[in-house]
Design an enzyme around this catalytic site. Structure first.
Site, PDB file in Angstrom:
ATOM      1  N   PRO A   1       0.789  -1.229   0.000  1.00  0.00           N
ATOM      2  CA  PRO A   1       0.000   0.000   0.000  1.00  0.00           C
ATOM      3  C   PRO A   1       0.825   1.284   0.000  1.00  0.00           C
ATOM      4  O   PRO A   1       1.870   1.359   0.643  1.00  0.00           O
ATOM      5  CB  PRO A   1      -0.825  -0.104   1.289  1.00  0.00           C
ATOM      6  CG  PRO A   1      -0.117  -1.101   2.136  1.00  0.00           C
ATOM      7  CD  PRO A   1       0.532  -2.064   1.182  1.00  0.00           C
ATOM      8  N   ASN A   2       0.294   2.229  -0.731  1.00  0.00           N
ATOM      9  CA  ASN A   2       0.835   3.597  -0.827  1.00  0.00           C
ATOM     10  C   ASN A   2       2.105   3.712  -1.659  1.00  0.00           C
ATOM     11  O   ASN A   2       2.567   4.826  -1.918  1.00  0.00           O
ATOM     12  CB  ASN A   2       1.054   4.219   0.569  1.00  0.00           C
ATOM     13  CG  ASN A   2      -0.245   4.307   1.344  1.00  0.00           C
ATOM     14  OD1 ASN A   2      -1.207   4.884   0.856  1.00  0.00           O
ATOM     15  ND2 ASN A   2      -0.303   3.705   2.514  1.00  0.00           N
TER      16      ASN A   2
ATOM     17  N   ARG B   1       7.700   0.291  13.513  1.00  0.00           N
ATOM     18  CA  ARG B   1       8.234  -0.209  12.235  1.00  0.00           C
ATOM     19  C   ARG B   1       9.355  -1.229  12.429  1.00  0.00           C
ATOM     20  O   ARG B   1       9.818  -1.857  11.477  1.00  0.00           O
ATOM     21  CB  ARG B   1       8.725   0.946  11.364  1.00  0.00           C
ATOM     22  CG  ARG B   1       7.621   1.842  10.862  1.00  0.00           C
ATOM     23  CD  ARG B   1       8.128   2.886   9.875  1.00  0.00           C
ATOM     24  NE  ARG B   1       7.257   4.050   9.886  1.00  0.00           N
ATOM     25  CZ  ARG B   1       6.133   4.162   9.153  1.00  0.00           C
ATOM     26  NH1 ARG B   1       5.776   3.214   8.328  1.00  0.00           N
ATOM     27  NH2 ARG B   1       5.387   5.257   9.246  1.00  0.00           N
TER      28      ARG B   1
ATOM     29  N   HIS C   1       4.281  -4.661   8.994  1.00  0.00           N
ATOM     30  CA  HIS C   1       4.276  -4.541  10.458  1.00  0.00           C
ATOM     31  C   HIS C   1       3.015  -5.103  11.101  1.00  0.00           C
ATOM     32  O   HIS C   1       2.881  -5.058  12.314  1.00  0.00           O
ATOM     33  CB  HIS C   1       4.430  -3.061  10.840  1.00  0.00           C
ATOM     34  CG  HIS C   1       5.480  -2.352  10.026  1.00  0.00           C
ATOM     35  ND1 HIS C   1       6.804  -2.712  10.061  1.00  0.00           N
ATOM     36  CD2 HIS C   1       5.399  -1.334   9.127  1.00  0.00           C
ATOM     37  CE1 HIS C   1       7.488  -1.938   9.230  1.00  0.00           C
ATOM     38  NE2 HIS C   1       6.663  -1.096   8.649  1.00  0.00           N
TER      39      HIS C   1
ATOM     40  N   HIS D   1      12.794  -2.675   1.826  1.00  0.00           N
ATOM     41  CA  HIS D   1      12.200  -1.386   2.197  1.00  0.00           C
ATOM     42  C   HIS D   1      13.099  -0.275   1.698  1.00  0.00           C
ATOM     43  O   HIS D   1      14.339  -0.385   1.794  1.00  0.00           O
ATOM     44  CB  HIS D   1      12.042  -1.263   3.721  1.00  0.00           C
ATOM     45  CG  HIS D   1      11.190  -2.349   4.290  1.00  0.00           C
ATOM     46  ND1 HIS D   1       9.825  -2.336   4.188  1.00  0.00           N
ATOM     47  CD2 HIS D   1      11.517  -3.503   4.914  1.00  0.00           C
ATOM     48  CE1 HIS D   1       9.340  -3.441   4.744  1.00  0.00           C
ATOM     49  NE2 HIS D   1      10.348  -4.172   5.183  1.00  0.00           N
ATOM     50  N   LEU D   2      12.476   0.771   1.225  1.00  0.00           N
ATOM     51  CA  LEU D   2      13.249   1.928   0.760  1.00  0.00           C
ATOM     52  C   LEU D   2      13.985   2.578   1.927  1.00  0.00           C
ATOM     53  O   LEU D   2      15.139   2.995   1.797  1.00  0.00           O
ATOM     54  CB  LEU D   2      12.293   2.936   0.107  1.00  0.00           C
ATOM     55  CG  LEU D   2      11.590   2.403  -1.158  1.00  0.00           C
ATOM     56  CD1 LEU D   2      10.331   3.199  -1.431  1.00  0.00           C
ATOM     57  CD2 LEU D   2      12.534   2.448  -2.343  1.00  0.00           C
ATOM     58  N   THR D   3      13.293   2.677   3.046  1.00  0.00           N
ATOM     59  CA  THR D   3      13.855   3.341   4.225  1.00  0.00           C
ATOM     60  C   THR D   3      14.401   2.293   5.199  1.00  0.00           C
ATOM     61  O   THR D   3      14.066   1.108   5.111  1.00  0.00           O
ATOM     62  CB  THR D   3      12.777   4.166   4.956  1.00  0.00           C
ATOM     63  OG1 THR D   3      11.727   3.278   5.385  1.00  0.00           O
ATOM     64  CG2 THR D   3      12.200   5.240   4.055  1.00  0.00           C
TER      65      THR D   3
ATOM     66  N   ASP E   1       1.960 -15.971   6.734  1.00  0.00           N
ATOM     67  CA  ASP E   1       1.502 -17.339   6.453  1.00  0.00           C
ATOM     68  C   ASP E   1       1.664 -17.682   4.976  1.00  0.00           C
ATOM     69  O   ASP E   1       2.029 -18.812   4.635  1.00  0.00           O
ATOM     70  CB  ASP E   1       0.034 -17.500   6.860  1.00  0.00           C
ATOM     71  CG  ASP E   1      -0.158 -17.636   8.367  1.00  0.00           C
ATOM     72  OD1 ASP E   1       0.833 -17.809   9.093  1.00  0.00           O
ATOM     73  OD2 ASP E   1      -1.328 -17.555   8.812  1.00  0.00           O
TER      74      ASP E   1
HETATM   75  C1  DQA Z   1       8.322   1.027   3.618  1.00  0.00           C
HETATM   76  C2  DQA Z   1       8.459   1.198   5.137  1.00  0.00           C
HETATM   77  C3  DQA Z   1       7.126   0.952   5.825  1.00  0.00           C
HETATM   78  O1  DQA Z   1       7.255   1.114   7.222  1.00  0.00           O
HETATM   79  C4  DQA Z   1       6.088   1.932   5.322  1.00  0.00           C
HETATM   80  O2  DQA Z   1       4.832   1.653   5.907  1.00  0.00           O
HETATM   81  C5  DQA Z   1       5.999   1.979   3.842  1.00  0.00           C
HETATM   82  C6  DQA Z   1       7.227   1.899   3.049  1.00  0.00           C
HETATM   83  C7  DQA Z   1       9.630   1.384   2.889  1.00  0.00           C
HETATM   84  O3  DQA Z   1       9.768   1.000   1.729  1.00  0.00           O
HETATM   85  O4  DQA Z   1      10.489   2.074   3.447  1.00  0.00           O
HETATM   86  O5  DQA Z   1       4.921   2.175   3.277  1.00  0.00           O
HETATM   87  O6  DQA Z   1       8.043  -0.336   3.346  1.00  0.00           O
END
Ligand code: DQA
Length: 151
Positions: A11-12, A113, A82, A102-104, A89
């Protein structure tokens, strides 16, 4: 036919480029897709590049990768990382190796997180390197495939 790597985004991540650019940078999801396809070409993989805001769809794609005998999954489950026992599963149920991306650096942000359900069943984890983490994950899957290891 080339082996396929599924790159699954949660998501997002469709908002990359405009979403909190101070944290996630200016690269769009289309830029990340291009990077993945270039890495796929380098390592002899076809790339199935997917994004959904819906948890169940992510679960279905993990199952599909298993049925298709994919070479690997690169998974940025975003916020579901998270929270999602369903994704844990689904990964546990597949023989396909999963590299969590993860990007971050999720360990250097809010405490919630630091818990990743995905990490508990992932083959490897890459975080904090921005979009290049996806390319490194694809290179890692090529290394695993070269070792003859799918689990
Ligand atoms: C993320 C880190 C997650 O905590 C966050 O909810 C994201 C992006 C990352 O790519 O850094 O949506 O997965």
């Amino acid at each position: 036919m080339k082996p396929t790597v599924y790159v699954i985004n949660g998501p997002n991540l469709n908002l990359l480029g405009t979403r909190e650019p101070d944290k996630y940078g200016r690269a769009t999801l289309a830029d990340v897709e291009t990077l993945c396809r270039e890495a796929g070409d380098r390592h002899g993989f076809a790339i199935a590049f997917l994004q959904s805001n819906h948890e169940g769809e992510l679960v279905s794609w993990i199952q599909e990768a298993g049925r298709a005998g994919a070479a690997g999954i690169v998974l940025n489950a975003a916020a579901y990382t998270h929270t999602s026992v369903a994704i844990l599963d689904a990964i546990a149920a597949t023989a396909v190796p999963v590299i969590e991306v993860h990007l971050t650096n999720i360990h250097a942000r809010e405490p919630f997180r630091r818990t990743s359900y995905v990490s508990q069943v992932a083959k490897g984890v890459i975080c904090g390197l921005g979009p290049q983490g996806y390319g490194l994950a694809i290179a890692g899957l090529a290394g695993l495939a070269g070792q003859g290891s799918r689990t």
